[in-house]
Scaffold this active site. Structure first.
Site, PDB file in Angstrom:
ATOM      1  CG  ASP A  44      -0.399  -0.097   2.518  1.00  0.00           C
ATOM      2  OD1 ASP A  44       0.833  -0.195   2.619  1.00  0.00           O
ATOM      3  OD2 ASP A  44      -1.174  -0.060   3.507  1.00  0.00           O
ATOM      4  CB  SER A  45       4.586   1.699  -0.171  1.00  0.00           C
ATOM      5  OG  SER A  45       4.778   0.571  -1.007  1.00  0.00           O
ATOM      6  CE  LYS A 111       3.403  -5.934   3.838  1.00  0.00           C
ATOM      7  NZ  LYS A 111       3.046  -4.677   4.526  1.00  0.00           N
ATOM      8  CD  GLU A 113       0.737  -1.513   7.920  1.00  0.00           C
ATOM      9  OE1 GLU A 113       0.448  -0.662   8.788  1.00  0.00           O
ATOM     10  OE2 GLU A 113       1.193  -1.217   6.804  1.00  0.00           O
ATOM     11  CD  GLU A 180       8.158  -0.126   7.521  1.00  0.00           C
ATOM     12  OE1 GLU A 180       7.150  -0.823   7.217  1.00  0.00           O
ATOM     13  OE2 GLU A 180       8.348   1.007   7.037  1.00  0.00           O
TER      14      GLU A 180
HETATM   15  O1  KIV Z   1       3.615  -1.083   1.616  1.00  0.00           O
HETATM   16  C1  KIV Z   1       4.795  -1.446   1.586  1.00  0.00           C
HETATM   17  O2  KIV Z   1       5.535  -1.217   0.613  1.00  0.00           O
HETATM   18  C2  KIV Z   1       5.326  -2.134   2.747  1.00  0.00           C
HETATM   19  C3  KIV Z   1       6.813  -2.239   2.867  1.00  0.00           C
HETATM   20  C4  KIV Z   1       7.367  -0.951   3.330  1.00  0.00           C
HETATM   21  C5  KIV Z   1       7.229  -3.355   3.723  1.00  0.00           C
HETATM   22  O3  KIV Z   1       4.597  -2.554   3.584  1.00  0.00           O
END
Ligand code: KIV
Length: 264
Positions: A44-45, A111, A113, A180
């Protein structure tokens, strides 16, 4: 050859690090997987590097599904992990429904968080055949609660908490833990104590794998870069060469160096 969860577990048993980077479209998915990157993270980056927001919070599940479909079309055998965005897994029905959207878009795992509160969701996803990666330490979706993008697990008590959460989530069925921005020593403890692979970003060189945002490792974008980033375009003449250099540096544990780590 296609990378699966068991391939990644075999890497851990052989103590051979594997390389992960983000990908958001078919072209970069092709380039990264052809260079030998084992896991493509549709992170989600993308809210920050593609859409220009200052956090990941505005990203929607529909956008994540769209980018997962794009990555899936360019992928050459890597495992595709897709992020569940902000507030899309707060209740169990929402979590299952949104994980379904990402898996049907081509993800091989999702994934999430958070800490021990994810136990029930991870357990249910695992029971329904959805592999899960739990993201601990600095969790960017909680940036407002954390008060900024800061190193986590600095005190002994905080480090123990991260370790306990990781162990509980592994017990609940998480297949991978991603950490992280934590001290190198904590990254090492996690890799030693957990049976599942531990992927690190800003977590030192002892973790079982490394991940970077592809724009960061290719030196793209403006602004100050985090300490844990290395620009692999320096000394390499093409994107493919830079990605291969990243894979090689991860596998030989030359990356991350001391200068990319938090030795507190
Ligand atoms: O969203 C992302 O790119 C991430 C990485 C920073 C691990 O979660």
């Amino acid at each position: 050859m296609s990378v699966s969860i068991s391939t990644l577990h075999d890497f851990k048993s052989r103590r051979e690090p594997f390389a992960v980077c983000t990908a958001y479209d078919a072209t970069f998915a092709y380039e990264a997987s052809a260079a030998g990157v084992e896991v493509l993270l549709v992170g989600d980056s993308l809210g920050m590097v593609l859409q220009g927001y200052d956090s990941t919070l505005p990203v929607t599940i529909e956008e994540m599904a769209y980018h997962t479909r794009c990555v899936s079309r360019g992928n050459q055998g890597a495992l595709i992990m897709a992020d569940m965005p902000f507030m899309t897994y707060g209740t169990l029905p929402a979590c299952l429904d949104n994980a379904m959207k990402l898996m049907q878009a081509g993800a091989h795992m999702v994934k999430l968080e958070g800490g021990a509160w994810l136990e029930e969701s991870i357990h249910s996803l695992a029971r329904q055949g959805v592999p899960v990666c739990a993201h601990l330490g600095l969790t960017p979706q909680s940036v407002n609660k954390l008060g900024g993008y800061k190193v986590q697990g600095k005190t002994e008590q905080q480090a123990d908490q991260v370790l306990q959460d990781a162990l509980r989530l592994e017990q609940a069925g998480a297949d991978i833990i991603l950490v992280e921005c934590i001290p190198t020593r904590l990254g090492q403890r996690l890799a030693e104590k957990l049976s599942v692979p531990v992927i690190g970003i800003g977590a030192g060189h002892h973790t079982d794998a490394q991940v970077l945002v592809i724009h960061d490792l290719l030196g793209l974008g403006k602004g100050k870069r985090p300490k844990f980033v290395k620009n692999f375009m320096q000394g390499n003449e093409s994107i493919q060469a830079a990605l291969k250099a990243y894979v090689s540096a991860v596998k030989t544990r030359q990356f991350p160096g001391e200068e990319h780590s938090f030795n507190l």
